[in-house]
Each structure stands twice: as C-alpha cells, then as structure tokens.
Design a protein around this motif. Structure first.
Motif, short mmCIF file in Angstrom:
data_model
loop_
_atom_site.label_atom_id
_atom_site.label_comp_id
_atom_site.label_asym_id
_atom_site.label_seq_id
_atom_site.Cartn_x
_atom_site.Cartn_y
_atom_site.Cartn_z
N THR A 1 -2.70 -4.93 4.84
CA THR A 1 -1.62 -4.47 4.33
C THR A 1 -1.37 -2.87 4.93
O THR A 1 -0.05 -2.46 4.91
N SER A 2 -2.01 -2.17 4.86
CA SER A 2 -2.13 -1.07 5.61
C SER A 2 -1.95 -0.64 6.52
O SER A 2 -0.63 0.26 6.85
N SER B 1 2.21 10.51 3.94
CA SER B 1 3.44 9.50 3.99
C SER B 1 4.53 9.54 3.72
O SER B 1 5.36 9.57 4.68
N SER C 1 3.81 -7.71 1.29
CA SER C 1 3.03 -6.16 1.39
C SER C 1 3.80 -4.88 1.59
O SER C 1 3.16 -4.18 0.26
N LYS D 1 3.64 -2.27 -2.08
CA LYS D 1 3.46 -1.34 -2.23
C LYS D 1 4.85 -0.48 -3.49
O LYS D 1 4.23 0.77 -3.95
N SER E 1 1.95 1.27 8.34
CA SER E 1 2.31 2.43 9.56
C SER E 1 3.18 2.38 9.98
O SER E 1 2.98 2.45 10.96
#
Length: 490
Positions: free
Chosen positions: A75-76, A449, A103, A107, A80
C-alpha cells in the motif's frame, strides 16, 4: 397562521439545525410549529449520521476483505506513486484498479478518523471498477478521485453543511463527474465543506470541523477544506473543489498542495450546488436589480482596464502572494478583506494557481511578533494572531495568467516548483540548511505527505514543448522569467 417572526426563525434554523432558537410568543400554534420543525431537522441529521456510519463500516469491511485476499499488496508504495506513473502502471496491467482503489480507501479512512474530512464514501465505486475492467480507456483509467460535497454524484446528497438538504439525494450526476467517469476515473469519496460553501474555514453544523493534518490546531482552509485535508494526509491523488473567492488556493496554501482556479466557464457548473455561477457572473434568485447591473458593468470596466495595463507592461505572468500560512482555529472571523489577494483574480476571471515554496521557520515566527499591520486596520491586527504558531507549515505563492491561458499558468507553476525543489535543500557556506540553522527538523510532521503530493502534482503539468502551435506563438519561458516584474501601480 405562523407569525412572520416564526417564519424568520425557522428559515435561520434550517441553515443551522444545531442552534435551537429560543422563542417567546403568545401563539401556541407557533411554538408547536417550531417544535415540529426542530424534530424534523434533527431526525434528518440522525438519519444522515446513521447512513454515514454505515458507509464507513461498509468500506472498512471491504478493505479488510481485500487485504485478507491480497496480503502481499504494498500500500505504501502505491500511495507514493505520482499520477502519471500510476496511470502508466494501470494501463500496462502491473497494478490493478482494485489494488489502487482499496489502497486509497484504506488511507482515506485513516485520514478521516484523524481530521474529519469525509462526508460520504461511495460504495458504487466498487461496482464501477467491474464495469470498466475490460475497457482500459480514458486519460484517468482506474484512478480514484475525491469530489467536494457540493458536486452532484447520483444517489448521494449535496449537503453543503445545510439542514434543508439533509434528506435530498441527487438524481443526476454533474457534468464534471460524468466527464471524469468517461475518462476512466473512479469517484470514491465526497469531502467536507464550509457551511453553505461560503467561508475560508471548513466547518458546518452537519459534519463538524475539519482539521489540518499538518497541525491539528490549524484550519485546512475553506470552503473546500475537506479536499485539502484528505490530500495533505495522503488519502487522495486527484480531486475537485470550488473557488468562489480563493477556496482551492487557500487549502493549497494551508496544506502545502498544488491547486488551480481556471477561468470561469472553462469547466461546467451544471450539477454544482452553492452560489457559484451567480457570484462569478453577477446574476441574481430576486431579479437583476439596477444596483447589481451597475456593479456588474463596473466590474467589466475594471477587468478591461486591468488587462490593458497588464499588456502595456508586456507581462506574461505574475508571481504574487496568497493568504497563509494556515490559520489557527478560532481566528477565522477575520475580515474578508484578507482574501483580497485571491478574490482579485475571481473578479478579474484570471486563471490562478498556488505552489508551496518554503516552510515557516522559528526566525519567521520571531519576526511575526514585530508585525503591527498596515493602516491600523482591525483585520490586519487579527491576522498576526491567526497565523502565529505555524513553524514547519508550508508557505505558498500564487501564479497568475490572463484568461484562458491555463496552460501557461500551469507551466509557470511547474517552473516555480522546479526552482523551489532545486533550492530547498541546498546548503550555505557553513554546510547547514536554513531549517537546521533555526533548530528545525528537516521533515516536520506531515511534510513527507506534502512533498509527496507536490511531486504528484508537478508530474501532471504539461511540458511547454508539447503545446499546440497557438501556444508556441506566445512568449517563451525564458522571456517570461525575465519579465516577472510587478509594477507597484498594478
């Protein structure tokens, strides 16, 4: 018969169902009518809250089920990816629309729990994926998008923080949503707005206060603050808002994002709730009064004079301030004069975008304490209190071009962002960057972020070399860079 006073109170109450008016009246019938209206509106709010909670629960269950069936999803890494790379991976099939959608849903759920930015999840997005699975068409194929609450999405409300709309569901989708769907985008969430979409904070009596994810004591901006909070928290990659007097640009400034207000009517307003078209064109519900007509005529003359001076100065674009850094919650009663830096370009109908260029330092904070304002204006004195306590928060600038020159405006924004990125982490002779010299962490809370979203935005901006022949006839970037000079009388 209900007396006129009761009618006025009922009308006020409909706009703010949480504040119950106290009425002293000799008419029992009037009191009964008021009590009935209170009960009806509170029931609507309860039903809406119940539906909201059920949608959240449904999305959480869907995410957990997907993770259980796909334990290897990173997911990360997906979150990104800049937009262009995300689209490329969707087209080539290395990432599935389901993987990306879940995803971002996960979030968004996380960000919403932290800052209260979501008004509705759109469960139909899960079915929409199935419909488009084999098509793989459109510029935004498989890209999840967020939309502000006031933009109509079929089967969902456009509450706009207003009581009367609590029980109303849209029967048709806005043109904006239709176009985005036709390009393969997947609307998956609606975001919070200011009461009746008029404010530069993001709070209303239905969904409450939205916080800035970079600093919970600060506002995310308004009236499209739900979008800003969701983006800054990493819960969306592309979204739609509203900019009557600076909304998109304020949230971009407050949350460290890239946002663009296009020329009016470049995008369709059909299916967009709130005082949008009337405010930008000078139309009125009560007729077209002479006073309004005169004001509209004066505005047209002002536009013509401004554009004439602009061209006489041989300007291509302008770099100018934008309101910021983010305001502290509770200081948002500051006079609307503070919006003059953004509202000017709504009146002129110029495209204007915002790009973050720096972070507030402790030295900035110390310098702020010496600020006494200009012309002894009350709002200016409040402004210092509103922006203090902002160390580590983004500082932005505004990029402006002439009407219908959005491509030039975007190209200018990209160049500002490129120059900022080159300079941001350069060191001085002592080998320490500015943030370190002032005792700051290089990456303040939430900055990762923000930088991530900034990179995503820049990757989607057009290259000047790919513009049409019409654009090539215009000024080159080198000429523009030399002529970004703001005359004092302009």
């Amino acid at each position: 018969m209900i007396c006129e006073k009761v009618k006025q109170l009922l009308s006020a109450f409909r706009d703010n169902p949480c504040s119950i008016p106290i009425l002293v009246c000799s008419s029992t019938a009037a009191l009964k009518a008021l009590a009935w209206a209170v009960r009806k509106l509170m029931k609507r709010k309860f039903v809406r809250a119940k539906h909201h909670a059920e949608a959240l629960e449904q999305m959480e269950k869907a995410v957990q089920q997907f993770k259980k069936e796909n334990p290897d999803v990173q997911t990360s890494h997906i979150l990104s990816l800049p937009l262009t790379e995300l689209v490329e991976k969707l087209r080539e099939g290395s990432l599935s629309p389901e993987t990306i959608l879940y995803s971002y849903i996960e979030k968004a759920l996380e960000v919403n729990q932290e800052v209260n930015c979501v008004t509705a999840f759109i469960p139909s997005c899960l079915h929409h994926i199935q419909e488009m699975r084999n098509q793989k068409k459109g510029l935004l194929y498989g890209v999840p998008i967020s939309i502000k609450d006031h933009v109509a999405c079929k089967g969902y409300g456009c509450i706009c923080g207003s009581g009367p709309k609590l029980s109303l569901l849209e029967q048709e989708e806005s043109v904006l949503v239709r176009v985005l769907r036709s390009q393969g985008a997947i609307p998956f969430v609606k975001t919070n707005t200011a009461q009746c979409v008029i404010n530069y904070d993001c709070s209303n009596a239905i969904y409450g206060q939205t916080l800035n994810p970079l600093n919970h004591k600060k506002s995310p901006g308004g009236c499209s603050g739900g979008e800003g909070a969701l983006f800054a928290g990493g819960g969306s990659i592309l979204g739609i808002g509203l900019d009557i007097g600076g909304s998109i640009r304020l949230l971009s400034s407050f949350c460290g994002l890239c946002g663009l207000k296009p020329t009016s009517d470049r995008l369709s307003y059909w299916g967009v709730s709130g005082p949008v078209h009337r405010l930008q064109t000078g139309e009125s519900d009560s007729g077209s009064s002479k006073e309004l007509a005169d004001l509209h005529a004066a505005m047209m003359v002002y536009r013509w004079e401004f554009i004439t001076r602009w061209k006489n100065l041989d300007l291509d674009v302008i770099l100018c301030p934008v309101l910021g850094p983010a305001f502290t919650l509770g200081y948002l009663e500051t006079n609307l004069d503070s919006l003059s830096s953004t509202m000017l370009y709504n009146i002129l109908n110029f495209p204007a975008g915002v790009v973050s260029v720096a972070l507030v330092t402790e030295a900035d904070e110390e310098q702020l304490q010496l600020y006494s304002g200009y012309l002894d204006e009350p709002w200016d004195k409040k402004l210092r209190k509103a922006v203090e306590g902002a160390v580590g928060l983004p500082v932005a600038v505004q990029c402006v071009a002439l009407p219908w020159q959005e491509e030039l405006c975007l190209r200018f924004m990209k160049e500002v962002e490129r120059l900022t990125c080159e300079k941001k982490w350069t060191t001085d002779a002592s080998g320490a960057n500015a943030a370190q010299r002032h005792g700051l962490n290089q990456t303040p809370p939430g900055a990762a972020s923000v930088a991530q979203q900034s990179q995503k935005s820049s990757s989607t901006l057009p290259d000047v070399s790919s513009m049409t022949s019409k654009a090539e006839e215009g000024p080159t970037l080198q000429r523009t860079a030399l002529q970004i000079t703001i005359a004092e009388d302009l």
